[in-house]
Each structure stands twice: as structure tokens, then as C-alpha cells.
Design an enzyme around this catalytic site. Structure first.
Site, short mmCIF file in Angstrom:
data_model
loop_
_atom_site.label_atom_id
_atom_site.label_comp_id
_atom_site.label_asym_id
_atom_site.label_seq_id
_atom_site.Cartn_x
_atom_site.Cartn_y
_atom_site.Cartn_z
N VAL A 50 0.91 -1.22 -0.26
CA VAL A 50 0.06 -0.15 -0.18
C VAL A 50 0.74 1.02 0.32
CG1 VAL A 50 -1.93 1.21 1.15
CG2 VAL A 50 -1.57 -1.34 1.14
N CYS A 51 0.47 1.88 -0.91
CA CYS A 51 1.73 3.27 -0.73
C CYS A 51 2.25 3.48 -0.94
CB CYS A 51 1.20 4.32 0.32
SG CYS A 51 1.42 6.06 0.70
N THR A 52 3.67 3.64 -0.38
CA THR A 52 4.71 3.60 -1.19
C THR A 52 5.83 2.43 -0.56
OG1 THR A 52 5.54 4.54 1.84
CG2 THR A 52 5.69 6.48 -0.55
#
Length: 207
Positions: free
Chosen positions: A99-101
Site C-alpha cells: 500500500v502506498c510507498t
């Protein structure tokens, strides 16, 4: 079915908790928070502490791995222990996700090379430096690798995966029970929709 959610100092809480809430409701799910060493791990604000149940060494063959992101992923990216664990467990996972970075952490471990993936829009261009094809899609599936864009998209990723694993009806039931029915008061959730000056301001802060 063991679901291992990686924790490390400075992680973004919703990156981990969104998938936890969704995937943890799958039939037969055994969710474990894992870190280099067991104990409490604080999020990026330092105000939330989450208990890591197990060390990396204690979780050797999870079925699903979830890697949350953070404003600063340099810790896990540079951690030899994290990279080695991800590489080792990836050999037998059914799904390896982020998720995300968190996708930058997977990429640094060499798991996304030559694949399509996404990340938070402020960090999307960094994927290319790892030989990854960046895409601005909210959820990207490439083989067994599922990456989600920024923060809240981890819920979408979890539901996407739930449907693949247990079928549409189970995924819909989970969505219903967590009442995931987004109706935000603003339509500014992506750089394409947000005011241009606001996007520019945050890009400048990122530099």
C-alpha cells in the site's frame, strides 16, 4: 491462511489497518503483525503504537504479505533483514502486496522489477529507478503482486484481493459489514481532481 502485515518505525497507520480490517475478515484468515523484532511499533506521527506479534524470523511462509508505506521508507528499504525476509517469503506467497510507498520497499527488494505497480502520487516516479513501470491506477495487479496507491486505497486493494481469494459475494459482504461507501465532501482525492495550486504546493514540499 496466514496474512503477514509488515510493521516498521514510521509506518502509515491506515496503510496497514485498511488491509487488516478487510483481509482479516476472510474465512480462515490468521493475521499477524510482523517486524524485525516483536514489540510495539509507532506510526509516522509517533502517536499510535501497534503490537508486532512476531519477528521476521518467526514468520517464514505466510500466504499473503502486506507491506504498508510511510512518508520515509529509507529504514525498511535499507534494512538487509527486511529485504532478505521479503525475498525469502515471496518464494512461497500466494500474494505479495503493498500500500502506498510500500511498493518502494518491495521494489528495493527486487520483487517488482519489470512489473507494473503503483504508489502514492507524490512518490510514483521513484518506482522507475528500480526498473518498475509506474502507473497511476488505484490498484494494480501484475501476476501475484498487488500494489495500491496512497493510504486509503489499501482498502480497495484488500477488497480486490478478497474477491480473488473468496469470491465476489464474500468481498461484497466484507464491504457491507465495514460500510465502505465513500461519499467524501470534496472531490480532491487525486492530483487530477484536486486544485492545481494545491497539488503544486505539495509537490514543492516533497522536493
Amino acid at each position: 491462511m496466514q496474512i503477514a502485515i509488515l510493521l516498521y518505525p514510521g509506518f502509515t497507520a491506515l496503510d496497514a489497518m485498511g488491509p487488516f480490517e478487510v483481509l482479516g475478515n476472510l474465512p480462515g484468515a490468521d493475521t499477524v503483525f510482523v517486524a524485525e523484532q516483536p514489540g510495539t511499533i509507532r506510526n509516522d506521527s509517533g502517536k499510535l503504537a501497534v503490537l508486532a506479534d512476531a519477528s521476521l524470523a518467526e514468520v517464514g511462509s505466510p500466504d499473503i504479505v502486506v507491506v504498508p508505506g510511510a512518508p520515509d521508507t529509507s529504514g525498511p528499504v535499507k534494512s538487509e533483514a527486511v529485504r532478505e525476509w521479503l525475498t525469502a517469503v515471496d518464494r512461497t506467497t500466494t500474494w505479495t502486496t503493498s500500500v502506498c510507498t510500500g511498493s518502494l520497499i518491495l521494489a528495493a527488494a527486487g520483487l517488482l522489477t519489470g512489473r507494473r505497480a503503483t504508489s502514492h502520487w507524490l512518490y510514483l516516479d521513484e518506482l522507475a529507478s528500480y526498473g518498475v513501470e509506474p502507473t497511476g491506477e488505484r490498484v494494480v495487479t501484475d501476476g501475484k503482486y498487488v500494489t495500491a496507491a496512497g493510504v486509503s486505497s489499501g482498502i480497495d486493494m484488500g477488497l480486490t484481493l478478497a474477491g480473488r481469494i473468496a469470491g465476489d459475494r464474500v468481498a461484497q459482504a466484507i464491504q457491507l459489514l465495514i460500510e465502505y461507501d465513500p461519499q467524501p465532501p470534496y472531490d480532491a482525492g487525486s492530483p487530477e481532481k484536486a486544485p492545481a495550486d494545491l497539488v503544486a504546493e505539495w509537490r514543492a514540499r516533497r522536493i
